[in-house]
Design a protein around this motif. Structure first.
Motif, PDB file in Angstrom:
ATOM      1  N   LEU A 111       1.191  -1.077   0.020  1.00 37.02           N
ATOM      2  CA  LEU A 111      -0.279  -0.398   0.436  1.00 37.02           C
ATOM      3  C   LEU A 111       0.740   1.141   0.247  1.00 37.02           C
ATOM      4  N   ASN A 112       2.266   1.287   0.582  1.00 41.47           N
ATOM      5  CA  ASN A 112       2.859   2.661   0.599  1.00 41.47           C
ATOM      6  C   ASN A 112       3.425   2.341  -0.471  1.00 41.47           C
ATOM      7  N   ARG A 113       3.075   2.012  -0.732  1.00 41.57           N
ATOM      8  CA  ARG A 113       3.890   2.214  -2.796  1.00 41.57           C
ATOM      9  C   ARG A 113       3.360   1.784  -3.779  1.00 41.57           C
ATOM     10  N   ARG A 114       1.775   1.824  -3.474  1.00 40.62           N
ATOM     11  CA  ARG A 114       0.216   1.899  -4.368  1.00 40.62           C
ATOM     12  C   ARG A 114       0.472   2.663  -5.335  1.00 40.62           C
ATOM     13  N   HIS A 115       1.388   4.103  -5.020  1.00 42.44           N
ATOM     14  CA  HIS A 115       1.333   5.569  -6.502  1.00 42.44           C
ATOM     15  C   HIS A 115       1.789   5.224  -7.548  1.00 42.44           C
ATOM     16  N   ASP A 116       2.850   4.210  -7.174  1.00 43.83           N
ATOM     17  CA  ASP A 116       4.025   3.596  -8.304  1.00 43.83           C
ATOM     18  C   ASP A 116       2.949   2.399  -9.392  1.00 43.83           C
ATOM     19  N   TRP A 117       2.113   2.203  -8.704  1.00 37.79           N
ATOM     20  CA  TRP A 117       2.467   0.709  -9.231  1.00 37.79           C
ATOM     21  C   TRP A 117      -0.146   0.580 -10.164  1.00 37.79           C
ATOM     22  N   PHE A 118      -0.120   2.950  -9.724  1.00 41.12           N
ATOM     23  CA  PHE A 118      -1.605   2.731  -9.514  1.00 41.12           C
ATOM     24  C   PHE A 118      -2.231   3.781  -9.729  1.00 41.12           C
ATOM     25  N   GLU A 119      -2.796   4.075 -10.646  1.00 45.99           N
ATOM     26  CA  GLU A 119      -3.333   5.268 -11.501  1.00 45.99           C
ATOM     27  C   GLU A 119      -3.985   5.735  -9.834  1.00 45.99           C
ATOM     28  N   ARG A 120      -3.925   7.668  -9.869  1.00 44.36           N
ATOM     29  CA  ARG A 120      -4.546   7.528  -8.469  1.00 44.36           C
ATOM     30  C   ARG A 120      -6.218   7.978  -9.173  1.00 44.36           C
TER      31      ARG A 120
END
Length: 183
Positions: A111-120
């Motif tokens: 979850l702490n890396r979600r912005h690396d993988w997922f679109e906002r």
């Protein structure tokens, strides 16, 4: 006794088949995270494709979990080469075990890396709801609940960890959980 259904949905920045390091990193972590969550106290079941099935999401036989579905706002592909999503559907004994599985350990690190993988997203990333003991929620149920949550906010029909309801529809609190979903 009612069980808690949890549907999660996110749009990836690139298709699942993209060989880029970021996509590879996401996939390398996913298997271990799902294994750990499936052994977490309070986890009852999660949607899995029929054994031996080949394909991606839309082509798979999900058995009692129904035909795979996505929210109306998902605008990326539906073929193995273009799918850019991550979705889960699971059953839990209650909100606290589900919260602990999501917001601790390996999943918390992801979850702490979600912005690396997922679109906002401008949409909720998860929806919770209560189901009777003899009901298996379907992918379509999850999509319907997530869309309802987006359109109407938390209610007994569809809610979040931050704004939970008990099985009777009364606003509740997850003991020890911070309002922002972290501890």
């Amino acid at each position: 006794m009612p069980r808690l259904a949890l549907y999660t949905f996110g749009v990836l920045k690139s298709p699942l088949t993209d060989p880029a390091p970021v996509t590879r990193d996401f996939h390398d972590r996913a298997g271990g995270i799902y294994q750990r969550i499936s052994r977490h106290p309070g986890h009852l079941a999660h949607a899995e494709a029929a054994e031996g099935e080949r394909g991606t999401h839309f082509q798979l036989d999900w058995g009692a979990w129904g035909e795979f579905a996505v929210p109306a706002w998902y605008g990326k592909g539906r073929t193995p080469e273009t799918i850019a999503l991550a979705a889960t559907l699971s059953l839990w004994t209650g909100p606290r075990p589900a919260f602990d599985a999501v917001y601790t350990g390996l999943h918390r690190e992801a979850l702490n890396r979600r912005h690396d993988w997922f679109e906002r997203a401008r949409h909720p990333g998860h929806a919770l709801w209560w189901v009777p003991d003899d009901v298996t929620p379907t992918w379509r149920d999850g999509v319907s609940r997530l869309e309802h949550l987006h359109d109407h906010g938390p209610a007994p029909h569809a809610f979040t960890f931050q704004h939970p309801f008990d099985p009777e529809g009364t606003p509740a609190r997850i003991r020890g959980a911070a309002a922002d979903g972290s501890e």
